[in-house]
Design an enzyme around this catalytic site. Structure first.
Site, mmCIF file in Angstrom:
data_model
loop_
_atom_site.group_PDB
_atom_site.id
_atom_site.type_symbol
_atom_site.label_atom_id
_atom_site.label_comp_id
_atom_site.label_asym_id
_atom_site.label_seq_id
_atom_site.Cartn_x
_atom_site.Cartn_y
_atom_site.Cartn_z
ATOM 1 N N LYS A 109 5.702 8.533 1.250
ATOM 2 C CA LYS A 109 5.845 7.335 2.088
ATOM 3 C C LYS A 109 7.273 7.149 2.590
ATOM 4 O O LYS A 109 8.231 7.655 2.004
ATOM 5 C CB LYS A 109 5.336 6.111 1.331
ATOM 6 N N ARG A 166 -2.057 8.151 -6.518
ATOM 7 C CA ARG A 166 -2.696 8.715 -5.312
ATOM 8 C C ARG A 166 -1.680 9.630 -4.641
ATOM 9 O O ARG A 166 -0.624 9.167 -4.212
ATOM 10 C CB ARG A 166 -3.109 7.561 -4.397
HETATM 11 N N1 HH2 Z 1 -1.978 4.539 0.916
HETATM 12 C C1 HH2 Z 1 -2.503 5.057 2.054
HETATM 13 C C2 HH2 Z 1 -3.895 5.019 2.268
HETATM 14 N N2 HH2 Z 1 -4.726 4.506 1.333
HETATM 15 N N3 HH2 Z 1 -5.065 3.493 -0.770
HETATM 16 C C3 HH2 Z 1 -4.572 2.980 -1.905
HETATM 17 N N4 HH2 Z 1 -5.393 2.476 -2.831
HETATM 18 N N5 HH2 Z 1 -3.216 2.972 -2.152
HETATM 19 C C4 HH2 Z 1 -2.321 3.466 -1.251
HETATM 20 O O1 HH2 Z 1 -1.096 3.397 -1.518
HETATM 21 C C5 HH2 Z 1 -2.811 4.021 -0.023
HETATM 22 C C6 HH2 Z 1 -4.221 4.000 0.190
HETATM 23 C C7 HH2 Z 1 -1.599 5.642 3.081
HETATM 24 O O2 HH2 Z 1 -1.425 7.020 2.909
HETATM 25 P P1 HH2 Z 1 -2.216 8.201 3.671
HETATM 26 O O3 HH2 Z 1 -3.682 8.127 3.405
HETATM 27 O O4 HH2 Z 1 -1.598 9.484 3.339
HETATM 28 O O5 HH2 Z 1 -1.928 7.984 5.208
HETATM 29 P P2 HH2 Z 1 -2.769 7.395 6.399
HETATM 30 O O6 HH2 Z 1 -3.075 5.967 6.063
HETATM 31 O O7 HH2 Z 1 -1.871 7.557 7.591
HETATM 32 O O8 HH2 Z 1 -4.049 8.189 6.533
#
Ligand code: HH2
Length: 270
Positions: A196, A236
């Site tokens: 992040k 995660r």
């Molecule tokens: N962060 C993201 C998405 N989902 N769910 C939970 N429970 N906790 C988190 O910190 C979290 C989440 C963001 O990361 P990512 O899926 O890699 O990116 P994007 O939202 O751009 O797909």
């Protein structure tokens, strides 16, 4: 929890797993590398992300969940009720809900539910995040949602402080620092710091540039390890082998207190 974004625009792996077959191969790979859960998402929630139609999100996630769920526990990362329901029909058993509003779906289906805290909505959440007391407000919000879900009959309730979701770097650091208080509330805690943007300046080398997404692995593992030591039950992550190694080390160090730890089948096999 290994991240599997079946999206063109996720902030770190967007476009890599948009093809269902490629996504399934990566999901199986993460399971083999030691992920206990594979988190399948079809809509990016990165700051500024545009919403995706229900039809398109279903098209992205359902075939991938059907293929993965016989082999590994699957969670669905969605804020849409219809997508959560279809994902559970396809074999997912955990709803990862960044809107913290889908507990009725979990109550009706018997699935687990993750309540994550977010201030605002992805498109605008990073414009000017503001709290009187970020730790107290986030913890109170999660406690209230988790208790509501329990009362509604959800048997497996997780809470997640939502690192980066309507939060500045200092908000994120305060939430990580005070994680033991959230753990003490009694609900299992999930934390997602992986790659992040708040890690960028903190993980930078001697030059003026913040670390780019591809350079944030050490910071991701450092913060995941911090979270595990603070009592988080799940992290995660995008980089499963490194996180698995950190988790194994945290567990081994804890259990060595009595001098009794020896590699079990899981640690030895992976
Ligand atoms: N962060 C993201 C998405 N989902 N769910 C939970 N429970 N906790 C988190 O910190 C979290 C989440 C963001 O990361 P990512 O899926 O890699 O990116 P994007 O939202 O751009 O797909």
């Amino acid at each position: 929890m290994g991240v599997l974004n079946v999206t063109p625009d996720s902030f770190s792996d967007g476009g890599r797993y948009l093809d269902a077959e490629v996504a399934v191969v990566h999901g199986l790979e993460m399971a083999h590398q030691g992920a206990d859960v594979v988190d399948v998402g079809g809509e990016s929630s990165r700051p500024g992300a545009e919403p995706v139609s229900e039809r398109e999100e279903l098209r992205r996630v359902v075939p991938v969940i059907e293929a993965l769920s016989p082999h590994v526990r699957v969670s669905v990362d969605t804020v849409k009720r219809a997508v959560a329901e279809a994902a559970l029909d396809a074999g997912a058993t955990l709803v990862n809900d960044i809107s913290a509003s889908l507990w009725p779906v979990a109550a009706e289906s018997g699935a687990g539910w993750v309540a994550m805290h977010m201030q605002g909505a992805p498109r605008t959440m990073q414009r000017d995040p503001h709290y009187h007391d970020v730790v107290a407000e986030v913890h109170a919000f999660l406690r209230a949602r988790a208790e509501t879900a329990l009362e509604a009959g959800v048997r497996e309730v997780w809470v997640d402080p939502g690192i980066g979701f309507g939060k500045t770097a200092s908000h994120n650091l305060a939430l990580l620092h005070h994680l033991p208080e959230l753990v003490a509330e009694g609900f299992p805690v999930l934390v997602g710091t992986s790659r992040k943007s708040f890690l960028g300046p903190l993980a930078a080398g001697p030059g003026p540039e913040p670390a780019g997404v591809a350079e944030r692995l050490p910071g991701s593992i450092a913060t995941a390890t911090w979270a595990m030591l603070a009592g988080a039950s799940m992290v995660r992550v995008h980089d499963v082998p490194s996180a698995r190694q950190a988790a194994t080390l945290v567990g081994a160090t804890r259990m060595a207190a009595g001098g009794s730890w020896a590699p079990g089948p899981v640690a030895a096999g992976r």
